[in-house]
Write a protein that holds these residues in place. Sequence first.
Motif, PDB file in Angstrom:
ATOM      1  N   LYS A 204      38.133  30.088  45.314  1.00 57.27           N
ATOM      2  CA  LYS A 204      37.544  30.787  44.169  1.00 57.27           C
ATOM      3  C   LYS A 204      37.994  32.239  44.179  1.00 57.27           C
ATOM      4  N   ASP A 205      38.186  32.752  42.993  1.00 59.88           N
ATOM      5  CA  ASP A 205      38.574  34.149  42.812  1.00 59.88           C
ATOM      6  C   ASP A 205      37.595  34.771  41.817  1.00 59.88           C
ATOM      7  N   VAL A 206      36.865  35.776  42.248  1.00 58.27           N
ATOM      8  CA  VAL A 206      35.890  36.420  41.363  1.00 58.27           C
ATOM      9  C   VAL A 206      36.242  37.879  41.101  1.00 58.27           C
ATOM     10  N   ILE A 207      37.477  38.280  41.466  1.00 60.01           N
ATOM     11  CA  ILE A 207      37.864  39.684  41.287  1.00 60.01           C
ATOM     12  C   ILE A 207      39.106  39.826  40.419  1.00 60.01           C
ATOM     13  N   GLY A 208      39.610  38.720  39.874  1.00 57.97           N
ATOM     14  CA  GLY A 208      40.844  38.770  39.095  1.00 57.97           C
ATOM     15  C   GLY A 208      40.663  39.374  37.723  1.00 57.97           C
ATOM     16  N   ASP A 209      41.783  39.427  36.980  1.00 57.85           N
ATOM     17  CA  ASP A 209      41.786  40.078  35.674  1.00 57.85           C
ATOM     18  C   ASP A 209      41.405  39.150  34.530  1.00 57.85           C
ATOM     19  N   GLU A 210      41.414  37.844  34.773  1.00 53.29           N
ATOM     20  CA  GLU A 210      41.058  36.899  33.731  1.00 53.29           C
ATOM     21  C   GLU A 210      39.554  36.649  33.724  1.00 53.29           C
ATOM     22  N   ILE A 211      39.112  35.918  32.698  1.00 50.00           N
ATOM     23  CA  ILE A 211      37.699  35.536  32.611  1.00 50.00           C
ATOM     24  C   ILE A 211      37.488  34.144  33.174  1.00 50.00           C
TER      25      ILE A 211
END
Length: 313
Positions: A204-211
Amino acid sequence: MSGDTCLTTLCHSSGAKPKSYSFKGGSLGDKYVRLNVGGSLYYTTVQVLTRHDTMLKAMFSGRMEVLTDKEGWILIDRCGKHFGVILNYLRDDTIVLPKNRQEMKELMAEAKYYLIQGLVDMCQAALQDKKDAYEPVCNIPIITSPKEEETLIESSMKPVVKLLYNRSNNKYSYTSNSDDNLLKNIELFDKLSLRFNGRVLFIKDVIGDEICCWSFYGQGRKLAEVCCTSIVYATEKKQTKVEFPEARIYEETLNVLLYETPRVPDNSLLEATSRNRSQASHSEDDEGFELRDRVRRIHVKRYSTYDDRQLAH
């Protein structure tokens, strides 16, 4: 001091090292001995220390030399945190083990040093029970930095599926169904991680630029991307729309299974699942290069318009 054991903390007022000398443990005549274990002080009997065939028995039965300070305390250069528990085991052949896993590991290390095999076996059995009882069915790493993500993907021997979701990364309002669709994406990720646990690494990635965006990797490279967000134009304002392309996500998850072991994927399977190949005139090297660098970007963020007003005639 009363009882077999008295525990205090030794605090030297001066920085000078205590004077020590060696003598044979067998020359001890007193019933009680005084032990200084890493600064913690204990009273116990020679009988307790020599009950089991351990290193302590060797020390206090004349087979090994022991050191004492100028006040007569016998010095043992180990941490004294768990020595009281060790004395209790020597007395009773059983103890109540610490509940904390780290403390149990520390106690087992001390038991190994003193060659108390029975206590070592108790600790190992308890640690194994805890591992069996609390071993998670599925571990999902959460990305905290781009470097961590890169390391996880490159070092993984399994295909990788990543879900990036960051609801706060939005400067417009959401459409009415967007929150529900975002939750559906998260729920599908949880279901897939349980379904393919052991075959695919889910992160999981919760810091990226997408929503909300899915990424699929095999052999350390990105194979496909499914972006679930778009910008729509209402009559007077822009809105962010989150969608739930469930079928496409399932398809790409099944595609990455082609990159399971062996490390090199089957070329025939790659050809069967890839999009239309290049023209036949391309060389084999060009085709290989295209396979390596192609990333299928499905449902990429797009801009669409709608207007409820009637068109003028």
